[in-house]
Design an enzyme around this catalytic site. Structure first.
Site: not given
Ligand code: UDX
Ligand code: ADP
Length: 457
Positions: A91, A160, A218, A225, A274
Site C-alpha cells: 500500500p 496486468f 507496470k 490507462l 492500483c
Molecule cells: C488496473 C489495470 O487495468 C490492470 O492492468 C492492473 O494490473 C491493475 O489495475 P483494475 O484496477 O482491476 O485494473 O481495474 P480497471 O478495469 O483498470 O479499472 C480501474 C478503474 O477505472 C475502475 O474504477 C473503473 O470503473 C474505472 N474506469 C475504467 C473508468 O472510469 N472508465 C473506463 O473507461 C475504464
C-alpha cells in the site's frame, strides 16, 4: 513426482487467481499458495472463495488438491520451492518519509527476510506485487547478503490482470512481461519463468526485458490507462455545460484507430488498488530524481480524479435544491467497478462520506460489495443502511445515484422504482449506464455524467 515446486506468498486478488491459472495450465508443477491470513487460506479451500471473480471457482476446482494447494505454513512452502512468487500488499505509505506517496514496502521486506531465513538452496524470487522501480535491487541486496552461500535471482513479472476479468486476462494476456538482470544467471532464471508461461501463452506475447524496464512498464501502463479516464472525465465537465454529450464525443474520438475506443468511458472517477497507488509511486520516483515537471504532470491525473468525485457530490447537492439534510439517498453499487466485490479506493466511499457530512441518510446496495462497504464506512457518523435488494434500497428515497456499472442496474424496472420514491425523484448516473430518455419520460429528473441534465422543473 512434480517437475517444479512453485510457491506464492500472498493469497489476494493477484496471487490467488494467478496461481490458480498456472496450476490449471501446468499440472506438472506443484503450486502452493500461502498467506498469513488464516481465514483467507481457509476460504480458498471452500466453494466460497475469498474474492469474487467470474470463472475463478471453476479454475480453482480443476486444480485444487491435484497440484494446487493453499496453506498457512509459509516456511515449509519456501523450503520446498525453487520458484517463489511474492504478491503481498504494497500500500501507499501513511507515515514517515514519503508518506502519502511512496510504497510501503514493509510486508515485502518481511517476506524477503523470511525467504532468506528459511532457504537451504538457491531460489528464484519473483515480484508480482507492483513495486517502485529498483525494488528488486533492494530485494536482491537483502537476499544475497547472506552467509549461507545461497544465491537468489530476483525477477520482475508484473501482473496486468484487471479485477472482474482476471481469469480471462490470465488465460489470454495481451502480454506477459518478465524482467531480469542480464547476467548469465539472471538470464537463466528469466528463462525458467518464461518456460512456465510458455505452457499456454504464445511465444510472441512473452516479452523479456531488463528488470528496471519491467518494473517501470507496470507503473506506466497504469498511469496511461488512468490518464485516459481523467482526460475524458475532464471533458465530461465541459459537456455538462454545453450541448455536447460525452458519450458521443468519446465514441467519435475513440473511432480514430490511433486513439482507440477502450478506457474512454466517463465515470464518477477511477478506483481500485492500483491506479492511484501506482501514479503516486511514479510521482514519488520523479520527485526523487529531481524531475518536478514530470511529477506534476502525472499528479494532475489524480487531481482530475478527485475533482470528478467532488464535482459529482456538489452537483447532487445543488440539484436537490441546495440541501440534502435528512433526505434519503440510495447509492447503487459500492464496488470500484462491476464484477468484483473489491471496494479499495472506490469513488463510492468518498461520495458516501460526503453525503453523510451533508447530513443525508444514505442507503448502500451492491450485489457483491456490501460487506466491504460496511468495513469502509465503519465509524462514520450518520444514518447508513445496507440493503442488498435494489428495489428495497430505493423505497422512499429522494435520489438514486449509480456508483458502479453493474448490469443488474441497467435492467431494473425503473417504473417500479419511481413509484416507490419520494417526489421529485432524482437519478444521478455516475456511470452513464441508464437510458436517460426513458427515465425522464417515467418522471425522473435525470443527471447523466457529461450531458446536460433532463429536468421537469
Ligand atoms: C488496473 C489495470 O487495468 C490492470 O492492468 C492492473 O494490473 C491493475 O489495475 P483494475 O484496477 O482491476 O485494473 O481495474 P480497471 O478495469 O483498470 O479499472 C480501474 C478503474 O477505472 C475502475 O474504477 C473503473 O470503473 C474505472 N474506469 C475504467 C473508468 O472510469 N472508465 C473506463 O473507461 C475504464
Ligand atoms: P493484491 O490485490 O495485490 O493481491 P491483497 O491485499 O489482496 O493484494 O493480497 C495481499 C495478501 O498478502 C493478503 O492476503 C495478506 O494477508 C498477504 N500478506 C501480507 N504480508 C504477508 C506476509 N508477510 N506473509 C504472507 N502473506 C502476507
Amino acid at each position: 513426482m512434480f517437475e517444479k515446486h512453485i510457491a506464492c506468498i500472498g493469497a489476494g486478488y493477484v496471487g490467488g487467481p494467478t496461481m490458480a491459472v498456472i496450476a490449471m495450465k501446468c499440472p506438472q508443477y506443484k503450486v502452493t499458495v500461502v498467506d498469513v491470513n488464516e481465514a483467507r487460506i481457509k476460504a480458498w479451500q471452500t466453494e466460497n472463495l475469498p474474492i469474487y471473480e467470474p470463472g475463478l471457482l471453476e479454475v480453482v476446482k480443476e486444480a485444487r488438491g491435484r497440484n494446487l494447494f493453499f496453506s498457512t505454513d509459509i516456511d515449509a512452502a519456501i523450503r520446498e520451492s525453487e520458484i517463489i512468487f511474492v504478491s503481498v500488499n504494497t500500500p501507499t505509505k501513511t507515515f514517515g518519509e514519503g508518506s502519502g506517496k511512496a510504497a510501503d514496502l514493509q510486508y515485502w521486506e518481511k517476506v524477503a527476510r523470511e525467504i532468506l531465513h528459511e532457504s537451504e538452496s538457491p531460489k528464484i524470487v519473483i515480484e508480482k506485487s507492483t513495486l517502485p522501480v529498483k525494488t528488486s535491487q533492494t530485494m536482491e541486496n537483502i537476499l544475497n547478503a547472506n552467509d549461507k552461500n545461497i544465491h537468489f535471482d530476483v525477477i520482475s513479472n508484473p501482473e496486468f490482470l484487471a479485477e472482474g476479468t482476471a481469469v480471462k486476462d490470465l488465460l489470454e494476456p495481451d502480454r506477459v512481461l518478465i524482467g531480469s538482470r542480464e547476467t548469465p544467471g539472471g538470464l537463466k532464471a528469466r528463462q525458467s519463468i518464461v518456460d512456465i508461461y510458455a505452457n499456454w501463452v504464445p511465444a510472441d506475447r512473452i516479452v523479456t526485458s531488463n528488470v528496471w524496464s519491467a518494473e517501470l512498464s507496470k507503473l506506466v501502463a497504469n498511469a496511461f490507462l488512468a490518464q485516459r479516464i481523467s482526460s475524458i472525465n475532464s471533458i465530461s465537465a465541459l459537456c455538462e455545460r454545453t450541448e455536447a454529450s460525452v458519450q458521443e464525443v468519446s465514441h467519435a474520438v475513440g473511432m480514430d484507430t490511433r486513439i482507440g475506443s477502450r478506457f474512454l468511458n466517463a465515470s464518477i472517477g477511477f478506483g481500485g488498488s492500483c491506479f492511484k497507488k501506482d501514479i503516486l509511486n511514479l510521482v514519488y520516483i520523479c520527485e526523487a530524481y529531481h524531475l518536478p515537471e514530470v511529477a506534476q504532470y502525472w499528479e494532475w491525473v489524480l487531481k482530475m480524479n478527485e475533482y470528478q468525485e467532488s464535482r459529482f457530490v456538489r452537483n447532487m447537492v445543488r440539484s436537490m435544491f441546495n440541501t440534502i439534510v435528512d433526505k434519503r439517498i440510495a447509492l447503487f453499487g459500492f464496488a470500484f467497478k462491476s464484477n468484483t466485490g473489491d471496494t479499495r479506493e472506490s469513488p463510492a466511499i468518498y461520495v458516501a462520506k460526503k453525503l453523510l457530512e451533508e447530513k443525508a441518510d444514505v442507503v448502500i446496495t451492491d450485489p457483491k460489495a456490501i460487506e466491504n462497504a460496511r468495513i469502509d464506512l465503519a465509524g462514520c457518523e450518520g444514518n447508513i443502511n445496507y440493503i442488498e435488494d435494489p428495489y428495497e434500497a430505493a423505497r422512499g428515497v429522494h435520489a438514486v445515484a449509480i456508483m458502479t456499472e453493474w448490469d443488474l442496474y441497467r435492467n431494473l424496472s425503473w417504473d417500479k422504482i419511481y413509484a416507490s420514491m419520494e417526489k421529485p425523484a432524482f437519478v444521478f448516473d455516475g456511470r452513464n449506464i441508464l437510458d436517460i430518455e426513458k427515465l425522464f419520460n417515467i418522471g425522473f429528473n435525470v443527471f447523466p455524467l457529461g450531458h446536460p441534465p433532463l429536468k421537469h422543473f
